[in-house]
Design a protein around this motif. Structure first.
Motif, mmCIF file in Angstrom:
data_model
loop_
_atom_site.group_PDB
_atom_site.id
_atom_site.type_symbol
_atom_site.label_atom_id
_atom_site.label_comp_id
_atom_site.label_asym_id
_atom_site.label_seq_id
_atom_site.Cartn_x
_atom_site.Cartn_y
_atom_site.Cartn_z
ATOM 1 N N GLU A 5 0.994 -1.379 0.019
ATOM 2 C CA GLU A 5 -0.238 -0.134 0.008
ATOM 3 C C GLU A 5 1.096 1.433 0.246
ATOM 4 O O GLU A 5 0.684 2.616 -0.630
ATOM 5 C CB GLU A 5 -0.867 0.032 0.949
ATOM 6 C CG GLU A 5 -1.739 1.436 1.452
ATOM 7 C CD GLU A 5 -2.996 0.871 2.955
ATOM 8 O OE1 GLU A 5 -2.879 2.291 2.975
ATOM 9 O OE2 GLU A 5 -2.816 -0.383 3.022
ATOM 10 N N ARG A 18 0.357 4.221 -3.134
ATOM 11 C CA ARG A 18 0.599 5.563 -2.298
ATOM 12 C C ARG A 18 1.286 6.216 -2.670
ATOM 13 O O ARG A 18 1.515 7.053 -3.181
ATOM 14 C CB ARG A 18 0.241 6.060 -0.825
ATOM 15 C CG ARG A 18 -1.244 5.992 -0.403
ATOM 16 C CD ARG A 18 -1.331 5.855 0.626
ATOM 17 N NE ARG A 18 -2.164 5.376 2.231
ATOM 18 C CZ ARG A 18 -2.418 6.235 2.151
ATOM 19 N NH1 ARG A 18 -2.958 7.161 1.632
ATOM 20 N NH2 ARG A 18 -3.690 4.955 2.675
ATOM 21 N N ASP A 25 -7.371 10.078 0.820
ATOM 22 C CA ASP A 25 -6.791 8.240 0.898
ATOM 23 C C ASP A 25 -7.855 8.158 -0.547
ATOM 24 O O ASP A 25 -8.236 6.718 -0.260
ATOM 25 C CB ASP A 25 -8.046 8.004 2.448
ATOM 26 C CG ASP A 25 -7.137 7.566 3.326
ATOM 27 O OD1 ASP A 25 -6.147 7.759 3.225
ATOM 28 O OD2 ASP A 25 -8.053 7.844 3.864
#
Length: 214
Positions: free
Chosen positions: A92, A96, A172
């Motif tokens: 993750e 990002r 997010d």
């Protein structure tokens, strides 16, 4: 001898139809759009297929890029930035980082949510009116075998893929659109991917997420 040949051919044809099932085009069976989202047109999109097989992931992403790319809109496969072997998820933090560094304004992510394969008995009475009904001998040659073998097994395959479109303007991400496609009895993996992607892009165009091709 000729009558027996006709009946055998007819029986074989009917059995092939039953085993293969009836293929249907992929279609969007559910979709939702965030009416509260107010943002500019997307110009730099990352596509991500969450799939445990690297080859399948690449095939799906390649097809999405081919169908989605428009003048003024760049679409990039995630595997070209973050390749992974089979059964290995993307970190993750890496995801990002790439989204931020390459300034992607949207992420389109797809995953298979259903793969169902089942066999059911089909009885002679279930057959529709096919072309051989037009003549007596055509009809007799086709249905005679069914009298002695009243049931066959029919294999049906149902595949559903969920796809979400996220804007990256919030840290997010924000869900802009979600949809699920359904494919019955696909003829091949290539045809399945092609049908799913075309159904998705058609929905994207309708919702104004991508510009329609002229």
């Amino acid at each position: 001898m000729q009558g027996i040949s006709v009946k055998r051919v007819a029986a074989l044809g009917l059995l092939m139809l039953l085993v293969a099932g009836v293929a249907t085009a992929s279609k969007v069976v559910f979709q939702w759009k965030n009416s509260k989202y107010q943002g500019a047109r997307f110009k730099n999109v990352l596509v991500l297929a969450v799939n445990g097989k690297a080859e399948a992931r690449a095939d799906f992403e390649d097809r999405m890029v081919k169908e989605m790319t428009r003048p003024g809109m760049t679409v990039v496969q995630s595997y070209t930035l973050m390749p992974r072997p089979d059964a290995t998820p993307i970190n993750e933090g890496d995801l990002r980082g790439y989204v931020q560094d390459l300034k992607f304004d949207a992420i389109v992510v797809s995953r298979m949510v259903k793969f169902e394969k089942k066999q059911t008995e089909v009885y002679a009475d279930d057959f529709p009116f096919l072309p051989y009904y037009g003549t007596f001998y055509g009809y007799y040659g086709a249905i005679a075998p069914l009298v002695y073998s009243p049931t066959y097994l029919q294999t049906e395959i149902d595949i559903q893929v969920e796809t979400n479109w996220y804007a990256t303007s919030k840290p997010d991400g924000e869900l802009v659109w979600s949809g699920t496609t359904d494919t019955m009895n696909p003829r091949s993996e290539t045809d399945t991917v092609d049908g799913i992607v075309k159904a998705l892009v058609k929905a994207f165009e309708k919702e104004g997420l991508v510009v329609g091709k002229k």
